[in-house]
Scaffold this motif. Structure first.
Motif, PDB file in Angstrom:
ATOM      1  N   HIS A   1     -27.446  18.610 -35.975  1.00 20.61           N
ATOM      2  CA  HIS A   1     -26.794  17.613 -35.138  1.00 20.61           C
ATOM      3  C   HIS A   1     -25.360  17.675 -35.313  1.00 20.61           C
ATOM      4  N   SER A   2     -24.466  17.840 -34.640  1.00 19.52           N
ATOM      5  CA  SER A   2     -23.109  17.740 -34.413  1.00 19.52           C
ATOM      6  C   SER A   2     -22.785  16.570 -35.435  1.00 19.52           C
ATOM      7  N   ALA A   3     -21.831  16.797 -36.542  1.00 16.30           N
ATOM      8  CA  ALA A   3     -21.217  15.661 -37.152  1.00 16.30           C
ATOM      9  C   ALA A   3     -20.263  14.757 -36.609  1.00 16.30           C
ATOM     10  N   ARG A   4     -19.737  15.248 -35.403  1.00 14.93           N
ATOM     11  CA  ARG A   4     -19.047  14.706 -34.597  1.00 14.93           C
ATOM     12  C   ARG A   4     -19.437  13.405 -34.057  1.00 14.93           C
ATOM     13  N   GLU A   5     -20.911  13.892 -33.293  1.00 18.67           N
ATOM     14  CA  GLU A   5     -21.548  12.659 -32.752  1.00 18.67           C
ATOM     15  C   GLU A   5     -22.162  11.930 -33.708  1.00 18.67           C
ATOM     16  N   LEU A   6     -22.494  12.402 -34.825  1.00 23.26           N
ATOM     17  CA  LEU A   6     -23.284  11.427 -35.773  1.00 23.26           C
ATOM     18  C   LEU A   6     -22.180  10.339 -36.127  1.00 23.26           C
ATOM     19  N   ALA A   7     -20.975  10.995 -36.256  1.00 30.11           N
ATOM     20  CA  ALA A   7     -20.042   9.759 -36.909  1.00 30.11           C
ATOM     21  C   ALA A   7     -19.598   8.838 -35.987  1.00 30.11           C
ATOM     22  N   THR A   8     -19.958   9.052 -34.520  1.00 33.63           N
ATOM     23  CA  THR A   8     -19.437   8.072 -33.721  1.00 33.63           C
ATOM     24  C   THR A   8     -20.403   7.412 -33.138  1.00 33.63           C
ATOM     25  N   SER A   9     -21.790   7.956 -33.244  1.00 33.82           N
ATOM     26  CA  SER A   9     -22.740   7.345 -32.216  1.00 33.82           C
ATOM     27  C   SER A   9     -24.029   7.105 -33.287  1.00 33.82           C
ATOM     28  N   TRP A  10     -24.166   7.379 -34.581  1.00 39.28           N
ATOM     29  CA  TRP A  10     -25.201   6.974 -35.212  1.00 39.28           C
ATOM     30  C   TRP A  10     -24.426   6.193 -36.517  1.00 39.28           C
ATOM     31  N   THR A  11     -25.622   5.331 -37.117  1.00 43.28           N
ATOM     32  CA  THR A  11     -25.130   4.661 -38.403  1.00 43.28           C
ATOM     33  C   THR A  11     -25.341   5.552 -39.480  1.00 43.28           C
ATOM     34  N   LEU A  12     -24.458   5.176 -40.521  1.00 49.59           N
ATOM     35  CA  LEU A  12     -24.597   6.028 -41.745  1.00 49.59           C
ATOM     36  C   LEU A  12     -25.888   5.836 -42.548  1.00 49.59           C
ATOM     37  N   GLU A  13     -26.638   4.719 -42.319  1.00 47.19           N
ATOM     38  CA  GLU A  13     -27.848   4.638 -42.715  1.00 47.19           C
ATOM     39  C   GLU A  13     -29.110   5.595 -41.987  1.00 47.19           C
ATOM     40  N   GLN A  14     -28.850   5.967 -40.688  1.00 47.69           N
ATOM     41  CA  GLN A  14     -29.461   6.676 -39.956  1.00 47.69           C
ATOM     42  C   GLN A  14     -29.249   8.183 -40.275  1.00 47.69           C
ATOM     43  N   VAL A  15     -28.109   8.377 -40.820  1.00 49.61           N
ATOM     44  CA  VAL A  15     -27.550   9.955 -41.015  1.00 49.61           C
ATOM     45  C   VAL A  15     -28.211  10.136 -42.512  1.00 49.61           C
ATOM     46  N   ALA A  16     -28.203   9.173 -43.499  1.00 52.81           N
ATOM     47  CA  ALA A  16     -28.710   9.398 -44.804  1.00 52.81           C
ATOM     48  C   ALA A  16     -30.104   9.689 -44.658  1.00 52.81           C
ATOM     49  N   ASP A  17     -30.766   9.071 -43.865  1.00 51.98           N
ATOM     50  CA  ASP A  17     -32.434   9.094 -43.456  1.00 51.98           C
ATOM     51  C   ASP A  17     -32.577  10.653 -42.927  1.00 51.98           C
ATOM     52  N   LEU A  18     -31.630  11.033 -42.013  1.00 51.04           N
ATOM     53  CA  LEU A  18     -31.767  12.522 -41.386  1.00 51.04           C
ATOM     54  C   LEU A  18     -31.663  13.461 -42.460  1.00 51.04           C
ATOM     55  N   LEU A  19     -30.736  13.067 -43.354  1.00 52.97           N
ATOM     56  CA  LEU A  19     -30.335  14.373 -44.453  1.00 52.97           C
ATOM     57  C   LEU A  19     -31.646  14.304 -45.497  1.00 52.97           C
TER      58      LEU A  19
END
Length: 391
Positions: A87-105
């Motif tokens: 997943h593009s980090a650009r999109e994650l940083a502007t469209s996802w929450t930090l909590e969602q990204v942590a869960d993804l990782l």
């Protein structure tokens, strides 16, 4: 174990020749679980599966040093872009929450886009843990940096967790979320509410909060492949160190002047550049040292993290200062300079950049630890070459 149809199996000498190592190194591979030796009926010595040997050969960088290429499904750096699990980090940083990204990782399972904010669930805290962390942070001298307080608190919280040696994925992710949430809460300063960025903001700045800026920064700094602190964390995890020890290993490497201190160096350069961009650049060039916050060893033309974060600052004057310097140098702003710009724009405390970097990277170290816990233990062992005096 006995080899079946062993005519296709390789002897120790054959494996050593194929991997270009000494037979003793093959035995080390066996003891570390990297190779499986079998016995042949009526024959002496060990035999090895050619498939297993080829697999080891393909992923090893230097067999003589017993150093492996580290395979990871977490972060891709390609064509001046950053991706987490594809997943593009650009999109994650502007469209996802930090909590969602942590869960993804941590779990490799991207949450549904409609999932509500889960800040409290992912980065929850326990009052006893906060009190213990605050007491630990209070022991350090008054002028200590925030990262010094974080290191001490991690060690104390680890010592207080009787279940820290449970390395199951569920236990590790729960401990990581609790640890990060507790550390942010325990830092000196007022307490915000909402996302982790919202909770962290008043610890770093007295300005009106822009939680989306800190959340984006935490996402973009969460991981960056095999940086030195991440390698340190993975080596600790390979020894089956608990999560707190893994985080401590990462923090130790992060404390080096060539790694975690980079945002502070960029902050100081940008402070001078606000007064006179050309003089600040001239003075820096005169030292013969690189320009803090510009260029990157991996990115060739742009740092996507910096582009996102500087974009969030809009037309703030600090962006103009950066542009005035950038037009006189062939390099480009990197994430360290972007963090420094945020610090100046919102009057963050001078040591905020290092702390922000450390807290964000704890998310990535946890993901790398989970990968390492699933790999053979003790698989990193460089072979030393003695150069001292002999008798």
């Amino acid at each position: 174990m006995t080899a079946e149809g062993d005519e296709n199996y390789l002897t120790t000498a054959e494996v050593a020749r194929r991997l270009r190592v000494k037979p003793e190194t093959i035995y080390a591979y066996v003891s570390r679980g990297l190779l499986t030796s079998v016995r042949a009926r009526g024959r002496r010595g060990s035999l090895f599966s050619p498939t297993e040997v080829d697999r080891l050969a393909s992923r090893s960088v230097d067999h003589s040093g017993v150093v492996e290429r580290i395979e990871s499904e977490l972060t891709l750096l390609q064509n001046d872009e950053l991706y987490y699990r594809g997943h593009s980090a650009r999109e994650l940083a502007t469209s996802w929450t930090l909590e969602q990204v942590a869960d993804l990782l941590w779990t490799a399972q991207p949450p549904a886009r409609s999932t509500p904010n889960t800040a409290g669930a992912v980065f929850g805290v326990e009052r006893e843990g906060v009190q213990l962390a605050q007491a630990a942070m209070g022991v350090v001298p008054e002028g200590a940096r925030l990262t010094d307080r974080l290191r001490v608190a991690v060690a104390v919280l680890g010592a207080a967790d009787p279940l820290r040696f449970d390395l199951s994925a569920q236990s590790v992710t729960a401990a990581a979320g609790r640890l990060i949430g507790t550390l942010v809460t325990a830092l000196p300063g007022d307490m915000g509410s909402g996302t982790l960025g919202a909770r962290l903001w008043p610890k770093l700045s007295g300005e009106a909060p822009r939680a989306e800026v800190l959340d984006a920064a935490l996402i973009l700094l969460a991981d960056h492949g095999l940086a030195v602190s991440t390698v340190a964390a993975r080596v600790a995890a390979s020894a089956r160190a608990n999560l707190y020890a893994v985080i401590s290993a990462g923090l130790g490497a992060l404390d080096g002047q060539y790694h975690g201190a980079a945002p502070t160096l960029a902050y100081e350069f940008l402070r001078r550049a606000q007064q006179d961009p050309l003089k600040a650049l001239s003075d820096q060039l005169r030292t013969g040292e690189p320009i803090p916050g510009f260029g990157h060893r991996i990115y060739q033309h742009r740092d996507p993290r910096a582009e996102v974060l500087l974009g969030l600052l809009g037309d703030h004057p600090i962006v103009g200062t950066i542009a005035a310097v950038a037009e006189r140098t062939p390099t480009f702003p990197n994430s360290d300079l972007a963090i420094a710009a945020i610090m100046h724009a919102y009057d963050f405390r001078p040591d905020a950049g290092d702390a922000l970097f450390a807290i964000a990277r704890m998310i990535g170290w946890t993901a790398h630890a989970l990968e390492e816990y699933a790999a053979p233990a003790l698989r990193f062992r460089a072979m030393g070459v003695y150069t001292g005096q002999t008798t």
